[in-house]
Design a protein around this motif. Structure first.
Motif, PDB file in Angstrom:
ATOM      1  N   SER A  11       0.827  -1.191   0.000  1.00 44.88           N
ATOM      2  CA  SER A  11       0.000   0.000   0.000  1.00 44.88           C
ATOM      3  C   SER A  11       0.873   1.257   0.000  1.00 44.88           C
ATOM      4  CB  SER A  11      -0.884  -0.030   1.251  1.00 44.88           C
ATOM      5  OG  SER A  11      -1.814   0.993   1.217  1.00 44.88           O
ATOM      6  N   LYS A  12       1.915   1.251   0.808  1.00 43.91           N
ATOM      7  CA  LYS A  12       2.795   2.422   0.885  1.00 43.91           C
ATOM      8  C   LYS A  12       3.537   2.607  -0.447  1.00 43.91           C
ATOM      9  CE  LYS A  12       6.114   4.874   3.672  1.00 43.91           C
ATOM     10  NZ  LYS A  12       7.352   4.776   4.451  1.00 43.91           N
ATOM     11  N   ALA A  13       3.975   1.490  -1.015  1.00 47.12           N
ATOM     12  CA  ALA A  13       4.675   1.554  -2.304  1.00 47.12           C
ATOM     13  C   ALA A  13       3.765   2.148  -3.371  1.00 47.12           C
ATOM     14  CB  ALA A  13       5.140   0.155  -2.715  1.00 47.12           C
ATOM     15  N   MET A  14       2.509   1.724  -3.392  1.00 40.66           N
ATOM     16  CA  MET A  14       1.595   2.219  -4.419  1.00 40.66           C
ATOM     17  C   MET A  14       1.179   3.670  -4.176  1.00 40.66           C
ATOM     18  SD  MET A  14       1.595   0.089  -6.772  1.00 40.66           S
ATOM     19  CE  MET A  14       0.499   1.059  -7.802  1.00 40.66           C
ATOM     20  N   ASP A  15       1.100   4.063  -2.897  1.00 43.16           N
ATOM     21  CA  ASP A  15       0.808   5.472  -2.599  1.00 43.16           C
ATOM     22  C   ASP A  15       1.904   6.352  -3.197  1.00 43.16           C
ATOM     23  OD1 ASP A  15      -1.446   4.822  -1.274  1.00 43.16           O
ATOM     24  OD2 ASP A  15      -0.670   5.152   0.739  1.00 43.16           O
ATOM     25  N   LEU A  16       3.104   5.839  -3.106  1.00 40.58           N
ATOM     26  CA  LEU A  16       4.279   6.566  -3.596  1.00 40.58           C
ATOM     27  C   LEU A  16       4.306   6.608  -5.122  1.00 40.58           C
ATOM     28  CD1 LEU A  16       7.070   6.233  -1.250  1.00 40.58           C
ATOM     29  CD2 LEU A  16       7.874   6.148  -3.587  1.00 40.58           C
ATOM     30  N   LEU A  17       4.227   5.416  -5.718  1.00 40.40           N
ATOM     31  CA  LEU A  17       4.353   5.311  -7.173  1.00 40.40           C
ATOM     32  C   LEU A  17       3.114   5.805  -7.898  1.00 40.40           C
ATOM     33  CD1 LEU A  17       5.953   1.743  -7.369  1.00 40.40           C
ATOM     34  CD2 LEU A  17       7.113   3.955  -7.468  1.00 40.40           C
ATOM     35  N   GLY A  18       1.978   5.736  -7.210  1.00 39.57           N
ATOM     36  CA  GLY A  18       0.718   6.092  -7.853  1.00 39.57           C
ATOM     37  C   GLY A  18       0.489   7.591  -7.941  1.00 39.57           C
ATOM     38  N   THR A  23       5.750   8.002 -11.613  1.00 43.26           N
ATOM     39  CA  THR A  23       6.296   6.892 -12.399  1.00 43.26           C
ATOM     40  C   THR A  23       6.913   7.383 -13.712  1.00 43.26           C
ATOM     41  OG1 THR A  23       4.687   5.424 -11.410  1.00 43.26           O
ATOM     42  CG2 THR A  23       5.790   4.598 -13.347  1.00 43.26           C
TER      43      THR A  23
ATOM     44  N   MET B  14      -0.888   4.062 -14.544  1.00 40.93           N
ATOM     45  CA  MET B  14      -0.575   4.398 -13.161  1.00 40.93           C
ATOM     46  C   MET B  14      -1.722   5.143 -12.477  1.00 40.93           C
ATOM     47  SD  MET B  14       2.052   2.804 -12.386  1.00 40.93           S
ATOM     48  CE  MET B  14       2.070   3.403 -10.690  1.00 40.93           C
ATOM     49  N   GLY B  18      -2.716   3.312  -9.327  1.00 44.07           N
ATOM     50  CA  GLY B  18      -2.285   4.110  -8.196  1.00 44.07           C
ATOM     51  C   GLY B  18      -3.424   4.551  -7.295  1.00 44.07           C
ATOM     52  N   TRP B  96       9.748  -5.297  -4.523  1.00 43.77           N
ATOM     53  CA  TRP B  96      10.439  -4.045  -4.188  1.00 43.77           C
ATOM     54  C   TRP B  96      10.042  -3.562  -2.796  1.00 43.77           C
ATOM     55  CZ3 TRP B  96       8.858   1.075  -3.269  1.00 43.77           C
ATOM     56  CH2 TRP B  96       9.872   2.037  -3.287  1.00 43.77           C
ATOM     57  N   ILE B 101      10.628  -0.936   1.610  1.00 46.52           N
ATOM     58  CA  ILE B 101       9.676  -0.197   2.465  1.00 46.52           C
ATOM     59  C   ILE B 101       9.663  -0.813   3.867  1.00 46.52           C
ATOM     60  CG2 ILE B 101       7.240   0.458   2.763  1.00 46.52           C
ATOM     61  CD1 ILE B 101       8.202   1.848   0.345  1.00 46.52           C
TER      62      ILE B 101
END
Lengths: 102, 102
Positions: A11-18, A23, B14, B18, B96, B101
């Motif tokens: 979830s944190k990764a997608m908050d970042l990348l999203g 991206t 994304m 995202g 990743w 994370i």
């Protein structure tokens, strides 16, 4: 929630990348270190927003900013080890989008 | 903007992935077809928001909803071919996030 749930990290990764543009900026930096103007001219993004996103990515340890004391001063942005480690994920989304997004 | 820029597709992909909870729902559905309640109990998400996200994913052709005329009626959600094609990308982000994370 399951004991072994990946939720918080994924979830944190997608908050970042999203986050909008993030991206695309990382995708652009996969080509190698670049000056601010090079990134700006490669992407349909305003300088102000690009600057904001680069700062966020620097804070997350994904992008680093190097200042070379030349005249005029040269400033370059590049991916850190953490940023480069995203290449697989970005390439997979790229592959998928080429097939499935019109 | 470059001629061969992947921007619009990568950007659209994304925007889609995202969106908060979307990737977690897809991640959960990689385990196979599931009823609404199963997905709901596996994720820290409200029923209302889950319902909203599932509808969006159905509209995008990523998730499909099957109704089985049993008593009581059984409704299951599963990934379409387009949704299953996201497995590589999701697994890469998962990998990743496990390393980078906290």
């Amino acid at each position: 929630m399951k004991e072994i749930c990946i939720c918080p990290r994924l979830s944190k990764a997608m908050d970042l990348l999203g986050k909008r543009w993030t991206t695309l900026i990382l995708y652009q930096l996969l080509e190698g270190p670049q000056r601010f103007n090079e990134i700006e001219s490669a992407l349909p993004i305003s300088g102000r927003l690009l600057s904001e996103r680069l700062k966020e990515l620097e804070k997350e340890g994904i992008v680093e900013r190097a200042v070379y004391s030349e005249v005029p001063v040269r400033v370059e942005y590049s991916l850190t080890e953490k940023g480069l480690a995203l290449e697989g994920a970005i390439r997979e989304v790229e592959k998928w989008s080429k097939i499935w997004i019109n």
